[in-house]
Scaffold this active site. Sequence first.
Site, PDB file in Angstrom:
ATOM      1  N   LYS A 198       0.852  -1.185   0.000  1.00  0.00           N
ATOM      2  CA  LYS A 198       0.000   0.000   0.000  1.00  0.00           C
ATOM      3  C   LYS A 198       0.890   1.238   0.000  1.00  0.00           C
ATOM      4  CE  LYS A 198      -3.673   2.233   2.730  1.00  0.00           C
ATOM      5  NZ  LYS A 198      -4.477   2.102   3.961  1.00  0.00           N
ATOM      6  N   LYS A 251      -2.271  -1.344  -3.762  1.00  0.00           N
ATOM      7  CA  LYS A 251      -3.121  -0.156  -3.671  1.00  0.00           C
ATOM      8  C   LYS A 251      -2.226   1.074  -3.742  1.00  0.00           C
ATOM      9  CE  LYS A 251      -6.451   2.148  -0.627  1.00  0.00           C
ATOM     10  NZ  LYS A 251      -7.070   2.196   0.708  1.00  0.00           N
ATOM     11  N   TYR A 315     -14.843   1.500  -7.093  1.00  0.00           N
ATOM     12  CA  TYR A 315     -16.103   2.212  -6.920  1.00  0.00           C
ATOM     13  C   TYR A 315     -16.956   2.132  -8.183  1.00  0.00           C
ATOM     14  CZ  TYR A 315     -13.538   3.818  -2.887  1.00  0.00           C
ATOM     15  OH  TYR A 315     -12.804   3.833  -1.719  1.00  0.00           O
TER      16      TYR A 315
END
Length: 328
Positions: A198, A251, A315
């Site tokens: 990340k 990510k 999303y």
Amino acid sequence: MFPERRLRRLRKRTFQPLFKETRLAVSDLVMPLFFDETIEEAVPIGSMPGQYRYPLGDAGAVAERLQRTGLSAVLIFGIPREKDAVATSAYDGDGVVQRAIAGMKAACPDLVVITDVCACEYTDHGHCGIVGETCNGGRDLLNDPSLALMQKIAVSHARAGADIVAPSCMLDGMVRAIRTALDGSGFAEVPIMSYSTKFASAYYGPFREAADSGFSFGDRTTYQMDPANAREALLESEEDAAEGADILMVKPAGLYLDVLAEIREIGLPVAAYQVSGEYAQLKAASALGWLDERKCALEALTCIKRAGADLIITYYAEDAARWLHEEQ
């Protein structure tokens, strides 16, 4: 000399579906969701058009709506009523995520509910664990005290019915600590999807609004990764694999496809998170008429899968599911 190999031969429109190398499927997609225990009606997230903070009372209806599109997995975040320095509400058995899990599973038992295991939404300072004084006299996230906190959060999520727990705090040893806690509490069958690589990305900006998780001092560069470091990125995921992670994650996704392809070679399933900033910039450019939103979103998701992602947290999951059904 004319080339004997003509690659255009197989690009006829009728041939294109036959030779497509990478196929994006609805089953690849995971929908992130935000539940807020301080609201009674869904609240739009301004920097993420089309996304909402949902009240707990909507958990079942949201689960049913997503399952009707063919989506089979969600990743949930919580916005609690109360915050403190040690994220007490994050592991409360009656907390926001714990209640959201119960509501979603009651409505859709087969929906795979993944929970974000972190503390940034639950602390009054906005960092991902316990903050204290370091050996050089500064203030920062304390690694080992935060591991104990992550153990409590993960066990509380599993007890509430989470199918998969996903630690996102980038602490050294977080996977081993959580695996030990889950196994010792009777949850040996609950997998860990680690945010194993990340990056400390500027593309998380809209998420901070969505999850109310801005930090009150400093930044997260002492525990999240420098975007410039690819070798370290691989080491982080190798460490989590060795500690017992069941699924690794990169990510953000779209800017780090080179890292994603490398981590794929470790051999574990890999998730990639198309983050809030990636989503928001596509939304903004599309609203101005500069990009075709549907084509660009599906292209971006296909490229993430092509690079090696088994799961894509996005999303766009609900929209993409609808678009993919329409193309069939």
